[in-house]
Design an enzyme around this catalytic site. Structure first.
Site: not given
Length: 424
Positions: A370, A243, A290, A235, A359, A237
């Site tokens: 995470d 991030f 963001y 991944d 995913k 971020d």
């Protein structure tokens, strides 16, 4: 260094090289690089020295050199010329003063520093031994450093060497082994520039970076010859780039008077959900941060992440991909994430990006993320989930899942080796 010391060291190097195996080299890519006309410009230097010593004698211009030994070509003109030529390269100091092929040493040193690539320099034993062995060692030490003295192999017959790639200016190499282990890459030199190399690969120079593509192909060939490759998805971020920290910093710059959630109080929910729960209008404000222009492009790297990913992808039988889901708005995030990856990892890695919100649809052996729970349309995805430690999950119970706390202590290597063992 005395002659006997050099020759003893050479035998030891050859023994050490022949005994190298997968336990001592993480990935069995051995690259053999010829000395003359590949690392140093033997032909040009020889012609200049010959013409200085014998200014009135017949000489063969570089563009008329054939693909045979230079002494033999001069001897074909006359035996006397052949002897005069050999007297030049047998002169003390000739070899130690050979000029470097442009970019050769920088490229070879960079190649050897690639994860799992082991580069050796080999050379024939040129008469007289007393000068040639010593001066070749001196040249290597001066141009590449003392550590490379342990990487020199002297042999007349390179077919005896166990390698994956052999870079040599000769177009044809014959020896006692009819089918050597290595693939022959022909380095372009004055004597072979007009000769067809057939299906062999040519390396024109060291300066344009083409050698990297040759190494990549060697990796690919080895990986394809393996039974299976471990597919690892990482991944982006909070695993590759920070991030959460960047988001908090930018939010507080944009809204200095608004309430905020310290990193240690982040709970694993999407930031907009937790900020909305804190105060109704804060969710939209955090989203505006963001999804703004330049946010994804300026994300800081998690320490050691990119170097670890490069090393991981260079492991034998491992293919690494990056999952970079778009952030609500596609306008900036997709482009900027690709730009970030290209800047930090290189252009080739852009082709390894997966932009996917779900995913569980990814077919892989391992995913490093995470999030402590990855939900999607597939209830039983094929991958093993390793949780990468971030501010929002540091105290979370992850059950039987493995944890990866950082990229810097090398623990990721054990995780990859474990997953490789599980692939049947």
């Amino acid at each position: 260094m005395a002659f006997n010391d050099i020759f003893s060291n050479t035998r030891a190097i050859g023994k050490s090289f022949s005994n190298k195996n997968e336990s001592s080299v993480p990935k069995n890519i051995r690259v053999l690089v010829d000395f003359e006309n590949v690392l140093c410009d033997f032909e040009q230097s020889l012609l200049k020295s010959y013409r200085r010593k014998y200014p009135k004698e017949t000489y063969i211009p570089l563009e008329q050199r054939k693909g045979i030994s230079v002494k033999r070509q001069y001897a074909d003109v006359s035996e006397e010329l052949g002897e005069k030529l050999s007297s030049v390269y047998c002169t003390p100091g000739f070899i130690s003063n050979l000029p470097e092929i442009p970019g050769a040493c920088e490229a070879v040193d960079a190649m050897d520093k690639l994860y799992g690539v082991n580069v050796f320099i080999y050379s024939g034993i040129t008469l007289p031994y007393e000068y040639s062995l010593k001066e070749k060692c001196q040249w290597v030490e001066f141009h590449l450093g003392v550590r490379w003295l342990d990487k020199i192999i002297f042999t007349k017959d390179p077919t005896l060497l166990n390698g994956n790639l052999l870079i040599d200016d000769r177009v044809s190499i014959k020896g006692v082994i009819k089918n050597p282990t290595w693939e022959h890459v022909v380095f372009t030199s004055c004597h072979n520039v007009r000769i067809s190399v057939g299906t062999k690969t040519r390396l024109e120079n060291w300066t344009d970076g083409a050698w990297r593509q040759i190494i990549r192909k060697a990796r690919h060939d080895i990986n394809m010859s393996a039974d299976k490759s471990a597919v690892v998805v990482v991944d982006m971020d909070n695993v590759i780039c920070d991030f959460e920290q960047h988001l908090l910093n930018e939010y507080r710059k944009k809204y200095p008077d608004e309430r905020f959630i310290p990193l240690h109080k982040r709970n694993g929910e999407p930031a907009e959900n937790q900020y909305t729960a804190l105060q109704q209008d804060l969710g939209a404000k955090i989203v505006s941060v963001y999804t703004s222009y330049g946010f994804s492009l300026n994300l800081p790297e998690i320490p050691g992440a990119c170097s670890a990913l490069k090393a991981m992808n260079e492991m034998n039988g491992v293919e690494v991909f990056i999952c970079a889901p778009p952030l609500v708005s596609y306008e900036f995030s997709l482009k900027e994430k690709c730009q970030w990856i290209e800047e930090y990892l290189g252009e080739d890695w852009v082709e390894r990006v997966i932009h996917c919100l779900d995913k569980t649809l990814i077919n892989a052996h391992l995913i490093i993320d995470d999030d402590i729970r990855i939900r999607g349309s597939e209830k039983n995805p094929p991958w093993e989930h390793v949780v990468f430690t971030a501010c929002h999950n540091v105290n979370a119970n992850i059950g039987a899942k493995k944890r990866l706390n950082n990229w810097t202590d090398g623990s990721w290597q054990r995780i990859i080796e474990d997953i490789k063992k599980q692939i049947v």
